[in-house]
Write an enzyme that holds these catalytic residues in place. Structure first.
Site, PDB file in Angstrom:
ATOM      1  N   LYS A  22       0.830  -1.218   0.000  1.00 31.11           N
ATOM      2  CA  LYS A  22       0.000   0.000   0.000  1.00 31.11           C
ATOM      3  C   LYS A  22       0.856   1.256   0.000  1.00 31.11           C
ATOM      4  O   LYS A  22       0.656   2.156  -0.811  1.00 31.11           O
ATOM      5  CB  LYS A  22      -0.910   0.006   1.238  1.00 31.11           C
ATOM      6  CG  LYS A  22      -1.590   1.345   1.479  1.00 31.11           C
ATOM      7  CD  LYS A  22      -2.502   1.346   2.683  1.00 31.11           C
ATOM      8  CE  LYS A  22      -1.869   1.739   3.978  1.00 31.11           C
ATOM      9  NZ  LYS A  22      -1.717   3.175   4.240  1.00 31.11           N
ATOM     10  N   ASN A  23       1.798   1.344   0.928  1.00 33.45           N
ATOM     11  CA  ASN A  23       2.508   2.612   1.094  1.00 33.45           C
ATOM     12  C   ASN A  23       3.507   2.887  -0.028  1.00 33.45           C
ATOM     13  O   ASN A  23       3.935   4.027  -0.197  1.00 33.45           O
ATOM     14  CB  ASN A  23       3.150   2.695   2.491  1.00 33.45           C
ATOM     15  CG  ASN A  23       2.071   2.865   3.563  1.00 33.45           C
ATOM     16  OD1 ASN A  23       0.920   3.205   3.255  1.00 33.45           O
ATOM     17  ND2 ASN A  23       2.424   2.626   4.815  1.00 33.45           N
ATOM     18  N   CYS A 117      -5.396   8.309   9.177  1.00 32.35           N
ATOM     19  CA  CYS A 117      -5.648   7.773  10.526  1.00 32.35           C
ATOM     20  C   CYS A 117      -5.350   8.830  11.572  1.00 32.35           C
ATOM     21  O   CYS A 117      -4.458   9.660  11.401  1.00 32.35           O
ATOM     22  CB  CYS A 117      -4.758   6.552  10.784  1.00 32.35           C
ATOM     23  SG  CYS A 117      -5.123   5.149   9.728  1.00 32.35           S
ATOM     24  N   ARG A 122      -0.589  15.537  13.315  1.00 31.92           N
ATOM     25  CA  ARG A 122       0.253  15.031  12.217  1.00 31.92           C
ATOM     26  C   ARG A 122       0.757  16.228  11.399  1.00 31.92           C
ATOM     27  O   ARG A 122       0.202  16.561  10.360  1.00 31.92           O
ATOM     28  CB  ARG A 122      -0.532  14.041  11.333  1.00 31.92           C
ATOM     29  CG  ARG A 122      -0.914  12.778  12.077  1.00 31.92           C
ATOM     30  CD  ARG A 122      -1.602  11.758  11.186  1.00 31.92           C
ATOM     31  NE  ARG A 122      -0.691  11.083  10.287  1.00 31.92           N
ATOM     32  CZ  ARG A 122      -1.041  10.020   9.539  1.00 31.92           C
ATOM     33  NH1 ARG A 122      -2.275   9.542   9.595  1.00 31.92           N
ATOM     34  NH2 ARG A 122      -0.154   9.442   8.744  1.00 31.92           N
ATOM     35  N   PRO A 123       1.846  16.867  11.892  1.00 30.27           N
ATOM     36  CA  PRO A 123       2.319  18.083  11.215  1.00 30.27           C
ATOM     37  C   PRO A 123       2.916  17.786   9.845  1.00 30.27           C
ATOM     38  O   PRO A 123       3.305  16.657   9.561  1.00 30.27           O
ATOM     39  CB  PRO A 123       3.407  18.610  12.162  1.00 30.27           C
ATOM     40  CG  PRO A 123       3.837  17.445  12.979  1.00 30.27           C
ATOM     41  CD  PRO A 123       2.701  16.460  13.009  1.00 30.27           C
ATOM     42  N   ILE A 124       3.004  18.842   9.002  1.00 33.39           N
ATOM     43  CA  ILE A 124       3.656  18.677   7.693  1.00 33.39           C
ATOM     44  C   ILE A 124       4.792  19.699   7.537  1.00 33.39           C
ATOM     45  O   ILE A 124       5.185  20.047   6.422  1.00 33.39           O
ATOM     46  CB  ILE A 124       2.648  18.769   6.519  1.00 33.39           C
ATOM     47  CG1 ILE A 124       1.903  20.098   6.533  1.00 33.39           C
ATOM     48  CG2 ILE A 124       1.672  17.621   6.520  1.00 33.39           C
ATOM     49  CD1 ILE A 124       1.228  20.389   5.188  1.00 33.39           C
ATOM     50  N   ASP A 125       5.317  20.158   8.687  1.00 31.76           N
ATOM     51  CA  ASP A 125       6.363  21.186   8.644  1.00 31.76           C
ATOM     52  C   ASP A 125       7.600  20.734   7.856  1.00 31.76           C
ATOM     53  O   ASP A 125       8.230  21.538   7.162  1.00 31.76           O
ATOM     54  CB  ASP A 125       6.761  21.610  10.067  1.00 31.76           C
ATOM     55  CG  ASP A 125       7.211  20.422  10.911  1.00 31.76           C
ATOM     56  OD1 ASP A 125       6.484  19.411  10.963  1.00 31.76           O
ATOM     57  OD2 ASP A 125       8.294  20.489  11.516  1.00 31.76           O
ATOM     58  N   GLN A 126       7.942  19.451   7.919  1.00 31.69           N
ATOM     59  CA  GLN A 126       9.159  18.988   7.225  1.00 31.69           C
ATOM     60  C   GLN A 126       8.941  18.939   5.713  1.00 31.69           C
ATOM     61  O   GLN A 126       9.870  19.169   4.945  1.00 31.69           O
ATOM     62  CB  GLN A 126       9.597  17.613   7.750  1.00 31.69           C
ATOM     63  CG  GLN A 126       9.938  17.608   9.224  1.00 31.69           C
ATOM     64  CD  GLN A 126      11.006  18.643   9.589  1.00 31.69           C
ATOM     65  OE1 GLN A 126      12.076  18.672   9.028  1.00 31.69           O
ATOM     66  NE2 GLN A 126      10.672  19.536  10.521  1.00 31.69           N
ATOM     67  N   ASP A 305       3.504   0.446  12.210  1.00 32.74           N
ATOM     68  CA  ASP A 305       2.285  -0.079  11.584  1.00 32.74           C
ATOM     69  C   ASP A 305       2.018  -1.537  11.954  1.00 32.74           C
ATOM     70  O   ASP A 305       1.006  -2.111  11.533  1.00 32.74           O
ATOM     71  CB  ASP A 305       2.346   0.082  10.055  1.00 32.74           C
ATOM     72  CG  ASP A 305       2.327   1.545   9.651  1.00 32.74           C
ATOM     73  OD1 ASP A 305       1.930   2.379  10.483  1.00 32.74           O
ATOM     74  OD2 ASP A 305       2.716   1.858   8.512  1.00 32.74           O
ATOM     75  N   ARG A 397      -9.148  -0.062   3.667  1.00 29.01           N
ATOM     76  CA  ARG A 397      -8.190   0.881   3.084  1.00 29.01           C
ATOM     77  C   ARG A 397      -6.871   0.190   2.763  1.00 29.01           C
ATOM     78  O   ARG A 397      -6.140   0.645   1.883  1.00 29.01           O
ATOM     79  CB  ARG A 397      -7.901   2.019   4.075  1.00 29.01           C
ATOM     80  CG  ARG A 397      -9.029   3.017   4.224  1.00 29.01           C
ATOM     81  CD  ARG A 397      -8.565   4.199   5.033  1.00 29.01           C
ATOM     82  NE  ARG A 397      -7.163   4.470   4.701  1.00 29.01           N
ATOM     83  CZ  ARG A 397      -6.235   4.819   5.583  1.00 29.01           C
ATOM     84  NH1 ARG A 397      -6.543   4.975   6.846  1.00 29.01           N
ATOM     85  NH2 ARG A 397      -4.993   5.033   5.197  1.00 29.01           N
TER      86      ARG A 397
HETATM   87  N1  EPU Z   1       6.406  14.410  11.427  1.00 24.97           N
HETATM   88  C1  EPU Z   1       6.678  15.722  11.746  1.00 24.97           C
HETATM   89  N2  EPU Z   1       6.672  16.637  10.737  1.00 24.97           N
HETATM   90  C2  EPU Z   1       6.428  16.316   9.441  1.00 24.97           C
HETATM   91  C3  EPU Z   1       6.132  14.962   9.130  1.00 24.97           C
HETATM   92  C4  EPU Z   1       6.129  14.038  10.144  1.00 24.97           C
HETATM   93  O1  EPU Z   1       6.927  16.052  12.903  1.00 24.97           O
HETATM   94  O2  EPU Z   1       6.451  17.204   8.583  1.00 24.97           O
HETATM   95  C5  EPU Z   1       6.411  13.394  12.504  1.00 24.97           C
HETATM   96  C6  EPU Z   1       5.044  12.731  12.686  1.00 24.97           C
HETATM   97  O3  EPU Z   1       4.203  13.494  13.516  1.00 24.97           O
HETATM   98  C7  EPU Z   1       5.422  11.382  13.277  1.00 24.97           C
HETATM   99  C8  EPU Z   1       6.777  11.091  12.612  1.00 24.97           C
HETATM  100  O4  EPU Z   1       7.262  12.336  12.104  1.00 24.97           O
HETATM  101  O5  EPU Z   1       5.600  11.516  14.658  1.00 24.97           O
HETATM  102  C9  EPU Z   1       6.734  10.085  11.487  1.00 24.97           C
HETATM  103  O6  EPU Z   1       5.769  10.486  10.533  1.00 24.97           O
HETATM  104  P1  EPU Z   1       5.897  10.137   8.980  1.00 24.97           P
HETATM  105  O7  EPU Z   1       5.898  11.409   8.230  1.00 24.97           O
HETATM  106  O8  EPU Z   1       7.037   9.200   8.791  1.00 24.97           O
HETATM  107  O9  EPU Z   1       4.539   9.381   8.707  1.00 24.97           O
HETATM  108  P2  EPU Z   1       3.629   9.462   7.419  1.00 24.97           P
HETATM  109  O10 EPU Z   1       4.480   9.647   6.218  1.00 24.97           O
HETATM  110  O11 EPU Z   1       2.498  10.377   7.656  1.00 24.97           O
HETATM  111  C10 EPU Z   1       3.825   6.921   6.846  1.00 24.97           C
HETATM  112  C11 EPU Z   1       2.861   5.784   6.617  1.00 24.97           C
HETATM  113  C12 EPU Z   1       2.198   5.419   7.934  1.00 24.97           C
HETATM  114  C13 EPU Z   1       3.275   5.045   8.953  1.00 24.97           C
HETATM  115  C14 EPU Z   1       4.322   6.157   9.058  1.00 24.97           C
HETATM  116  C15 EPU Z   1       5.505   5.764   9.929  1.00 24.97           C
HETATM  117  C16 EPU Z   1       2.176   6.150   4.354  1.00 24.97           C
HETATM  118  C17 EPU Z   1       1.110   6.552   3.410  1.00 24.97           C
HETATM  119  N3  EPU Z   1       1.870   6.215   5.643  1.00 24.97           N
HETATM  120  O12 EPU Z   1       3.040   7.988   7.379  1.00 24.97           O
HETATM  121  O13 EPU Z   1       1.409   4.262   7.633  1.00 24.97           O
HETATM  122  O14 EPU Z   1       2.692   4.857  10.212  1.00 24.97           O
HETATM  123  O15 EPU Z   1       4.826   6.494   7.767  1.00 24.97           O
HETATM  124  O16 EPU Z   1       6.140   4.635   9.424  1.00 24.97           O
HETATM  125  O17 EPU Z   1       3.263   5.743   3.938  1.00 24.97           O
HETATM  126  C18 EPU Z   1      -0.404   2.799   7.801  1.00 24.97           C
HETATM  127  O18 EPU Z   1      -0.033   2.279   6.735  1.00 24.97           O
HETATM  128  O19 EPU Z   1      -1.274   2.298   8.556  1.00 24.97           O
HETATM  129  C19 EPU Z   1       0.190   4.079   8.215  1.00 24.97           C
HETATM  130  C20 EPU Z   1      -0.369   4.889   9.080  1.00 24.97           C
END
Ligand code: EPU
Length: 428
Positions: A22-23, A117, A122-126, A305, A397
């Site tokens: 999926k991812n 989820c 869930r910030p997107i600052d990075q 996950d 999903r």
């Molecule tokens: N984070 C920040 N700032 C950012 C982005 C992330 O502080 O700009 C923090 C998040 O709050 C979190 C950590 O960094 O504490 C890791 O977040 P990440 O960005 O790695 O997660 P994601 O990309 O939103 C993906 C998977 C998730 C999985 C996470 C961690 C996808 C579509 N989703 O999410 O998968 O839990 O990586 O491995 O790839 C799932 O498949 O059930 C699922 C939730």
């Protein structure tokens, strides 16, 4: 209103085939819009997150031809807009990969804040830090994120947190940027490597994916091409957990055993036998399991996950187990549901302390999110009696044909449709 109904207690036997990841799929589908020709993507999982991604592609004006259940062709040459309906953006997290892809393609993207989820903030600052480093300006108005750049220029990007999403998005934006982009502290998950392999197949120049430094030399054109998505690490891990909870002997086929090592190691510590074959793992569980400690970490650590599914297994392992969640702030909402089944679990911040009980008892529970729902299935398969799981759209999903696959290995699981008048008669 559909439910899953499981009569627990059957041991599992036989073999099960794992679908595409999926991812990886949700990153590769947006990446295809960067191409200047047709991309054929194989081994796509047939799940609702992939259907939403395909719908977004249609809305952007891409040609999408369905070849069969797991293969599509995407022709992005007629994409004529930088935006798509907000309901689609809000229905899943990875919709925000279209920001990186549209920026990379058109230097402009207008996308509603994504859903996904609920694990707390869930910030997107990075992501934004990365886009800005490449020269994009952004603003947010009424929930709509707009990014624009006259041109994108390669640059160094250091992530303060290891983020899968930010790593994917910056790769997408940088692939056609001028010059060299260097991402430091990048995520190393198998789906990052798969995305880079896909993009390199169609002509990108990405080095170091799978390490924490990724170098992207921008190219001006990407051809089309054919690519097959890797097997789903988490789907495979979930079936491993199911066998660990229910007992039995199951061969899980079409996997990359290396991707499963952190899961294999924990199951072995608990007393599960795991045999690695070329592209399969055989799982045997014929005795009561014992406690262990699990700490989630970015890859190659134990995947967050798989945290709910492993906790469901530990709920009946002898002794006191500890599960520490180090990726998300709030990923223990499902524990209340496991408690309904008789689990003895205390949560203290990011730690769950699990006192293994002899058996869980079936109960009505709900899938509070995707992997939490998978954990309810794992728990229900090992429990005594009937478990009914609500809110199963979360599970759909991310798991292709989960009822059929589990039935094939001997589980008693059914998807039950509740008639509409059932709801109104209960409501009176
Ligand atoms: N984070 C920040 N700032 C950012 C982005 C992330 O502080 O700009 C923090 C998040 O709050 C979190 C950590 O960094 O504490 C890791 O977040 P990440 O960005 O790695 O997660 P994601 O990309 O939103 C993906 C998977 C998730 C999985 C996470 C961690 C996808 C579509 N989703 O999410 O998968 O839990 O990586 O491995 O790839 C799932 O498949 O059930 C699922 C939730």
């Amino acid at each position: 209103m559909d439910k899953l109904v499981i009569n627990g207690g059957n041991t599992l036997k036989g073999s099960v085939n794992i679908s595409g990841a999926k991812n990886a799929a949700v990153a590769i589908l947006p990446a295809a819009i960067l191409a200047d020709g047709v991309c054929r993507i194989e081994n796509l999982p047939n799940i609702s997150d992939v259907s939403i991604m395909i719908e977004i592609l249609y809305h952007l004006g891409a040609g999408v031809k369905v070849i069969n259940k797991s293969t599509i062709e995407i022709d992005p040459t007629h994409i004529n807009t930088n935006t798509f309906p907000s309901e689609l953006a809000r229905s899943m997290r990875a919709s925000y990969y279209f920001i990186g892809a549209l920026l990379g393609r058109n230097h402009s993207a207008n996308v509603t804040m994504p859903g996904g989820c609920d694990f707390g903030v869930r910030p997107i600052d990075q992501h934004i830090k990365g886009f800005e480093a490449l020269g994009a300006k952004w603003n947010m108005e009424y929930g709509m994120l707009s990014f624009n750049a006259d041109e994108l220029l390669g640059n160094s990007v250091y992530f303060d947190t290891v983020s899968v999403g930010a790593t994917v998005n910056v790769i997408l934006a940088a692939v056609k940027a001028k010059g060299l982009t260097v991402i430091e502290n990048a995520a190393r998950e198998p789906h990052i490597v798969d995305l880079a392999n896909f993009l390199n197949t169609i002509g990108a120049n990405i080095m170091g994916a799978g390490t924490d430094v990724i170098k992207i030399r921008g190219v001006s054109e990407l051809s089309g091409g054919t690519y097959s998505i890797i097997p789903d690490q988490i789907e495979a891990g979930t079936y491993m957990a199911a066998v660990a909870a229910a007992g039995g002997d199951v061969t899980i086929k079409n996997v990359i055993p290396k991707h499963l090592e952190s899961i294999t190691a924990k199951l072995e510590e608990m007393g599960v036998e795991v045999y690695e074959l070329d592209d399969a793992v055989r799982i045997v569980r014929n005795k009561r399991l014992t406690k262990t400690k699990v700490k989630t970490q970015p890859h190659p650590g134990f995947p967050t996950d798989m945290q709910p599914q492993i906790a469901a297994v530990l709920a009946t392992a002898e002794g006191t187990s500890i599960v520490a969640e180090n990726v998300w702030d709030n990923r223990f909402k499902y524990i209340d549901e496991l408690r309904r089944m008789g689990a003895d679990i205390q949560v203290d911040g990011k730690i769950a302390i699990i006192e293994g009980v002899e058996k869980l008892q079936g109960a009505p529970v709900k899938a509070v999110d995707l992997r939490a729902g998978a954990a309810m299935i794992v728990a229900g398969l090992g429990a005594e009696g009937k478990t009914e799981i609500d809110d199963i759209h979360h599970i759909e999903r991310g798991y292709e044909d989960i009822v059929e696959k589990l039935t094939m290995i001997g589980a008693d699981i059914k998807r039950v449709q509740m008639p509409d008048d059932f709801i109104s008669s209960k409501a009176v």
